[in-house]
Scaffold this motif. Structure first.
Motif, PDB file in Angstrom:
ATOM      1  N   THR A  81       0.104 -49.373  14.776  1.00 53.33           N
ATOM      2  CA  THR A  81       0.184 -48.752  13.459  1.00 53.33           C
ATOM      3  C   THR A  81       0.722 -49.686  12.382  1.00 53.33           C
ATOM      4  O   THR A  81       0.580 -49.385  11.197  1.00 53.33           O
ATOM      5  CB  THR A  81       1.060 -47.477  13.494  1.00 53.33           C
ATOM      6  N   THR A  85      -4.517 -52.237   7.543  1.00 57.92           N
ATOM      7  CA  THR A  85      -5.594 -51.265   7.717  1.00 57.92           C
ATOM      8  C   THR A  85      -6.917 -51.947   8.043  1.00 57.92           C
ATOM      9  O   THR A  85      -7.671 -51.491   8.898  1.00 57.92           O
ATOM     10  CB  THR A  85      -5.741 -50.392   6.455  1.00 57.92           C
ATOM     11  N   LEU A  93      -7.807 -47.183  16.814  1.00 59.15           N
ATOM     12  CA  LEU A  93      -7.691 -45.809  16.315  1.00 59.15           C
ATOM     13  C   LEU A  93      -7.723 -44.807  17.469  1.00 59.15           C
ATOM     14  O   LEU A  93      -6.932 -43.860  17.502  1.00 59.15           O
ATOM     15  CB  LEU A  93      -8.795 -45.502  15.308  1.00 59.15           C
ATOM     16  N   ILE A  96      -4.356 -45.014  19.237  1.00 57.05           N
ATOM     17  CA  ILE A  96      -3.299 -44.371  18.449  1.00 57.05           C
ATOM     18  C   ILE A  96      -3.352 -42.860  18.638  1.00 57.05           C
ATOM     19  O   ILE A  96      -2.339 -42.219  18.950  1.00 57.05           O
ATOM     20  CB  ILE A  96      -3.426 -44.742  16.951  1.00 57.05           C
ATOM     21  N   ARG A  97      -4.530 -42.278  18.467  1.00 56.87           N
ATOM     22  CA  ARG A  97      -4.664 -40.824  18.599  1.00 56.87           C
ATOM     23  C   ARG A  97      -4.324 -40.358  20.018  1.00 56.87           C
ATOM     24  O   ARG A  97      -3.635 -39.352  20.197  1.00 56.87           O
ATOM     25  CB  ARG A  97      -6.056 -40.380  18.171  1.00 56.87           C
ATOM     26  N   TRP A 171      -5.212 -40.979  11.332  1.00 53.52           N
ATOM     27  CA  TRP A 171      -5.754 -42.186  11.968  1.00 53.52           C
ATOM     28  C   TRP A 171      -7.236 -42.058  12.300  1.00 53.52           C
ATOM     29  O   TRP A 171      -7.721 -42.606  13.282  1.00 53.52           O
ATOM     30  CB  TRP A 171      -4.913 -42.522  13.211  1.00 53.52           C
TER      31      TRP A 171
END
Length: 182
Positions: A81, A85, A93, A96-97, A171
């Motif tokens: 994170t 970006t 991504l 992260i999720r 995200w």
């Protein structure tokens, strides 16, 4: 992330008087600590302002943005994170999720306050989890419709997962692309 309950007027009393310590609730209107949009996000802050103006709104609690920051700073998430970006891949991504949903725990105080709110609602009530990010809506930019909302949540586990899913929606590639275009 905010949570509201859809109830009729006769069932609001107990939930409206709920005044959590860490979260902001309908009953927090007499709180000694000032709530800001940075602390509650746009929707959460404006819900609180409506309460102060004595405008009818459903009972709610708002989880402070500091909780989201704690989640994102989790040791397993931080390396992903903290990337720029433009350097976050689709694989990042997904990771992260997945980590948010499966590995990261909300603070026990927040879970207790959500549970306390839910216990005040009439049997079979449902709640919704909505984003209330402090970057979401401003004079310069609107993130309306970018983050997810989860409806008809019936118990503590569903609500905790709903909060985590709202965090995950930050995200999504479409959200990052939108943020980058600003």
């Amino acid at each position: 992330m905010g949570m509201t309950a859809s109830l009729n007027n006769s069932t609001w009393a107990a939930a409206k008087n709920y005044s959590p310590k860490s979260c902001c609730g309908y009953g927090s209107r007499g709180s000694k600590k000032p709530f800001t949009s940075k602390m509650l996000g746009g929707k959460g802050y404006h819900l609180q302002q409506l309460v102060l103006l004595e405008t009818p709104v459903p009972p709610f609690i708002v989880i402070p943005t500091t909780v989201y920051r704690k989640v994102i700073n989790h040791p397993m998430l931080n390396p992903l994170t903290q990337k720029s970006t433009s350097l976050i891949s689709l694989n990042d991504l997904d990771k992260i999720r997945k980590l948010i949903l499966e590995q990261v725990k909300l603070p026990s105080t927040i879970i207790s306050e959500i549970e306390g709110f839910l216990h005040l609602l009439p049997y079979r009530s449902t709640v919704s989890c909505r984003s209330s990010a402090n970057c979401e809506d401003s004079i310069e930019v609107s993130f309306a419709g970018q983050f997810s909302t989860y409806l008809h949540l019936r118990n503590l586990n569903e609500v905790v997962q709903g909060v985590k899913k709202c965090y995950c929606s930050v995200w999504e590639k479409s959200v990052l692309d939108y943020r980058e275009s600003m």
